[in-house]
Design an enzyme around this catalytic site. Structure first.
Site, PDB file in Angstrom:
ATOM      1  N   ASP A 368       0.806  -1.276  -0.158  1.00 18.65           N
ATOM      2  CA  ASP A 368       0.170   0.078  -0.038  1.00 18.65           C
ATOM      3  C   ASP A 368       0.703   1.190   0.116  1.00 18.65           C
ATOM      4  OD1 ASP A 368      -1.972   1.747   0.239  1.00 18.65           O
ATOM      5  OD2 ASP A 368      -2.752   0.753   2.003  1.00 18.65           O
ATOM      6  N   TRP A 412       0.715  -4.054  -4.825  1.00 14.31           N
ATOM      7  CA  TRP A 412      -0.659  -4.000  -4.121  1.00 14.31           C
ATOM      8  C   TRP A 412      -1.788  -3.489  -4.806  1.00 14.31           C
ATOM      9  CZ3 TRP A 412      -3.694  -0.518  -1.879  1.00 14.31           C
ATOM     10  CH2 TRP A 412      -4.429  -1.074  -0.553  1.00 14.31           C
ATOM     11  N   TRP A 478      -4.209  -8.650  -4.198  1.00 18.08           N
ATOM     12  CA  TRP A 478      -5.289  -7.937  -4.381  1.00 18.08           C
ATOM     13  C   TRP A 478      -6.264  -7.991  -3.092  1.00 18.08           C
ATOM     14  CZ3 TRP A 478      -8.605  -7.503  -9.158  1.00 18.08           C
ATOM     15  CH2 TRP A 478     -10.074  -7.221  -8.892  1.00 18.08           C
ATOM     16  N   ASP A 479      -6.159  -7.027  -2.633  1.00 13.69           N
ATOM     17  CA  ASP A 479      -6.635  -6.589  -1.119  1.00 13.69           C
ATOM     18  C   ASP A 479      -8.445  -6.028  -1.360  1.00 13.69           C
ATOM     19  OD1 ASP A 479      -6.511  -6.542   1.638  1.00 13.69           O
ATOM     20  OD2 ASP A 479      -4.770  -5.453   1.659  1.00 13.69           O
ATOM     21  N   GLY A 528      -6.193  -9.308   5.346  1.00 13.37           N
ATOM     22  CA  GLY A 528      -5.641 -10.793   5.782  1.00 13.37           C
ATOM     23  C   GLY A 528      -6.392 -11.672   5.135  1.00 13.37           C
ATOM     24  N   ASP A 547      -3.625 -11.450   8.539  1.00 15.13           N
ATOM     25  CA  ASP A 547      -2.413 -10.455   8.890  1.00 15.13           C
ATOM     26  C   ASP A 547      -1.729 -10.620  10.208  1.00 15.13           C
ATOM     27  OD1 ASP A 547      -3.061  -8.580   6.943  1.00 15.13           O
ATOM     28  OD2 ASP A 547      -4.731  -7.384   8.070  1.00 15.13           O
TER      29      ASP A 547
HETATM   30  C1  GLA Z   1      -4.254  -5.204   4.780  1.00 11.46           C
HETATM   31  C2  GLA Z   1      -3.428  -6.295   4.383  1.00 11.46           C
HETATM   32  C3  GLA Z   1      -2.116  -5.984   4.593  1.00 11.46           C
HETATM   33  C4  GLA Z   1      -1.665  -4.770   3.881  1.00 11.46           C
HETATM   34  C5  GLA Z   1      -2.530  -3.551   4.320  1.00 11.46           C
HETATM   35  C6  GLA Z   1      -2.208  -2.397   3.401  1.00 11.46           C
HETATM   36  O1  GLA Z   1      -4.359  -4.805   5.916  1.00 11.46           O
HETATM   37  O2  GLA Z   1      -3.909  -7.365   4.979  1.00 11.46           O
HETATM   38  O3  GLA Z   1      -1.286  -7.087   4.361  1.00 11.46           O
HETATM   39  O4  GLA Z   1      -1.467  -4.978   2.548  1.00 11.46           O
HETATM   40  O5  GLA Z   1      -4.078  -3.976   3.986  1.00 11.46           O
HETATM   41  O6  GLA Z   1      -3.053  -1.335   3.860  1.00 11.46           O
END
Ligand code: GLA
Length: 727
Positions: A368, A412, A478-479, A528, A547
């Site tokens: 991020d 990311w 991909w979050d 996570g 996470d």
């Molecule tokens: C989530 C993901 C983390 C990280 C943050 C970035 O919490 O699980 O691994 O990528 O976003 O904002």
């Protein structure tokens, strides 16, 4: 592939046979599809199992005349509907054009074909004609002219039966109010138990095993992404263990809101169901339209949870995960998140890359903070434009300089989200899911984009492609970092469609991404491990498991997750100590042994490490590369439960059984400890195995009968990792 699906004209039974299981249904005298049997492989007709009796206040269908012994309410239904007197939980509830909610599904026809069906717009298990068969049974409701085609995909070698359905409306407009994918009625007087996988952010997929009592037990995901419940359920006998006993599973191939129900009825019969959540769901179906019901994977084991997991692992590894990365080891990556969070520049990343390259790491992932004006998590989602000012250089230059150091590059993204503080929100506030006249509910200070709208998906797709086309980007994380609350689409003809159509939009995006970049490795993530499901695995062959990277908590998360999913899908990294989420300090070796039962990588700043630690990491990377293929493709055994023992052990055995990697972590150190004998599994009988790390020979039978004692190291959270080869 003979005798996999048999229709017996005489007793009107459909029998599905897999290697060790049989599943049987019968079209009864009224054309109702009853479920007869699911269990160990069996021959003959099992309709003798049905009991008919006048049970007082139960219901009788009209066609049965004065016969009070025939009731939908007590008979095992293959696909129960509402309104016909089955007062248990229905799989289908339709709001008809006249306002009624009854459906009466009766048999119309069937078709048996080679290969495995696929589902339009949705992920599904795939297999070729030599590996699978499809049975389609069509039922219809005369009054509403609704047709339900029940689909069964059979992978006999894996003891897998999949379920899905296509609902077609040939009558006046109706609304689908509840649509489940699979229903399983067990005829039994035995007590049964239910296993579900619950949790919270950072503590996902803890195993809960409970006695099934009377009433309905429901697991539900109303969030879109759920750390709280995984779409997977197991029903077993009270004496079922890891290596013995009977168990059945259902697992949803879908990445949105779901509902799983386990109900024990008045006759002690157990009903297990899984499918779409009916909350905020009401799907209109006009004449001529069809609705595709997502898939559920079912399996049966008579050899305990281990065998069940092996069936599911093989199914997901070889028949859900796809593409270039399916069978090959994934790169060892280092992720910038826990090293830098939002504070980095191009130069600091290049320094990070030098450190990573010196450790033998394959890939740097820029997490991020690289786009728009994002320096914290309050802005810029939706502005997928490189922040060159922050990087101090264009992205292609950064990537090239990283590649020149022999390191691959990944990035990311969080495509489904929008920040109110973003250019995109200024231009298209209506693209966020918000309810007119109401303040939206925020999560991590962001809103969810309306992926039920094609123009929204297309716009974000093109922005993300611009980034991916601009440089040599070989991996995407991909979050999805919040749940869906404001279910309201500004353009939807009907708000009851939005949640399902959203998931179709998500899958459409991911499908196009896979098509356009066939060699791109995509890792799923949702705060996570919030969206860790077989649906996502069809597009993203690995998913960040949690996470929480603390090795001891991870043992539990990995243990629970391994019941349904192979370790090749589990994103697992070594992070710094004290752990950022729970403050625990564990040895570097323990963190690495634990993360090696996953895709393996690092989540720390190597600059902060001692030379000794760096040397250790160099060796860890070498070890992972040495055993990567075994870990990725081997058969995984849980050898002990982190919830029960003072140690957690697991084993991966190669397909030819000649090689095995044993890992164990002591979770509770005690004075004057009792010996821990870890029993191995899945080795060749009557064979001597050499422990390559200790240089000692062992009898395979004794390893599997008594085990191997773990030497006492007198150190908190000690870990062991031993490689065995057959002599
Ligand atoms: C989530 C993901 C983390 C990280 C943050 C970035 O919490 O699980 O691994 O990528 O976003 O904002």
């Amino acid at each position: 592939m003979d005798n996999i699906v048999i229709y017996n004209e005489k007793d009107r039974t459909f029998t599905i046979n897999t290697k060790s299981s049989t599943y049987q249904m019968q079209v009864d005298e009224y054309g109702v599809l009853l479920h007869l049997y699911y269990g160990r492989r069996a021959v003959g007709c099992m309709d003798y199992l049905l009991t008919h009796a006048d049970r007082g206040t139960i219901t009788n269908i009209y066609d049965a005349g004065m016969n009070r012994h025939y009731s939908y309410d007590t008979l095992p239904q293959e696909y129960p509907v509402s309104g016909m007197g089955d007062m248990r939980s229905p799989a289908l509830m339709v709001l008809n054009n006249d306002g009624s909610t009854a459906s009466d599904l009766r048999f119309e026809g069937y078709e048996i074909t080679d290969g495995k069906y696929s589902l339009k717009g949705l992920p599904a298990v795939y297999a070729d004609a030599s590996e699978a068969k499809t049975l389609a049974i069509t039922l219809s409701d005369k009054a509403s002219k609704l047709k339900v085609k029940l689909l069964y995909g059979i992978l006999p070698g894996l003891d897998i039966i999949t379920r899905a359905a296509i609902i077609t409306n040939e009558g006046e407009e109706v609304r689908l109010e509840k649509v489940l994918s699979a229903n399983l009625d067990f005829l039994t007087d035995k007590n049964k138990e239910l296993i579900t996988f619950y949790g919270r952010h950072g503590m996902e997929r803890k195993l809960q095993r409970e006695y099934i009592g009377h009433g309905e037990k429901t697991i539900i995901n109303r969030r879109g992404s759920s750390h709280q419940h995984n779409p997977m359920m197991i029903v077993c006998d009270p004496d079922t263990t890891e290596n013995s006993g009977v168990c059945y599973s259902m697992q949803f191939v879908y990445s949105g809101c779901f509902k799983g129900t386990c109900e024990k009825d008045q006759l002690d019969q157990v009903r297990l169901q899984l499918g779409l959540s009916d909350e905020k769901f009401s799907y209109p179906l006009k004449k001529g339209e069809e609705f595709v019901v997502p898939e559920v994977i079912m399996s049966y084991s008579d050899g305990g949870f281990s065998k069940l997991s092996h069936n599911l692992h093989s199914c997901i590894r070889k028949h859900v995960c796809r593409g270039y990365w399916r069978d090959i080891e994934r790169p060892v990556l280092i992720n910038s998140w826990e090293a830098f969070y939002f504070s980095f520049t191009g130069e600091s990343l290049l320094g990070f890359c030098d450190e990573a390259a010196a450790l033998g790491i394959d890939m740097l992932v820029l997490d991020d903070g690289w786009f728009g004006g994002r320096n914290d998590d309050n802005s810029s989602l939706g502005d997928w434009i490189v922040n060159e000012e922050k990087l101090g250089m264009p992205l292609p230059e950064l990537v090239k300089r990283i590649n020149d150091k022999g390191v691959k590059f990944g990035i990311w993204v969080e495509p489904e989200m929008i920040s109110e503080e973003s250019r995109l929100y200024k231009e298209h506030p209506d693209w966020a899911l918000t309810i007119p006249g109401r303040a939206p509910v925020r999560g991590r200070n962001q809103l969810v984009l309306d992926f039920s709208r094609k123009e929204v998906v297309d716009h974000i797709f093109s922005m993300i492609c611009d980034i991916l086309d601009s440089a040599n980007i070989e991996y995407v994380k991909w979050d999805f970092n919040r749940v869906i609350v404001d279910v309201y689409s500004r353009t939807a003809s009907d708000q009851g469609k939005v949640l399902y159509d959203y998931v179709l939009g998500l899958y459409d995006f991911l499908e196009r991404l896979n098509e356009r970049y066939p060699k791109l490795l995509i890792e799923g993530c949702a705060g996570g491990g919030g969206r860790y499901d077989a649906g996502m695995m069809y597009y993203t062959p690995q998913i960040w498991l949690s996470d929480n990277t603390d090795a001891i908590d991870r043992l539990r998360i990995q243990y629970g997750s391994s019941f349904g999913y192979p370790i090749s899908t589990m994103g697992a990294h070594v992070s710094a100590v004290p752990n950022e989420m729970n403050g625990r300090v564990t040895p570097l070796n323990t963190r690495s042994v634990t993360a090696m039962s996953g895709t393996f990588g690092y989540e720390l700043d190597p600059k902060k490490l001692s030379e000794d630690d760096k040397n250790e990491i160099r060796n860890q990377v070498k070890t992972f590369k040495k055993y990567g293929s075994l870990i990725h493709n081997g058969t995984y055994y849980r050898l002990s439960s982190p919830f029960e023992k003072d140690y957690t052990a697991w084993l991966v055995v190669s397909e030819d059984k000649k090689e095995a990697l044993l890992s164990a972590v002591i979770t509770n150190e005690r004075a004057n400890p009792l010996p821990h004998y870890v029993k191995l599994a899945g080795l060749l009988d009557q064979t001597i195995y050499h422990n390559d790390d200790l240089g000692v020979d062992y009898s395979s039978d004794a390893l599997m009968e008594v085990g191997i004692p773990l030497p006492n190291i007198m150190n908190e959270y000690a870990a062991y990792q031993w490689h065995f080869s057959a002599r």
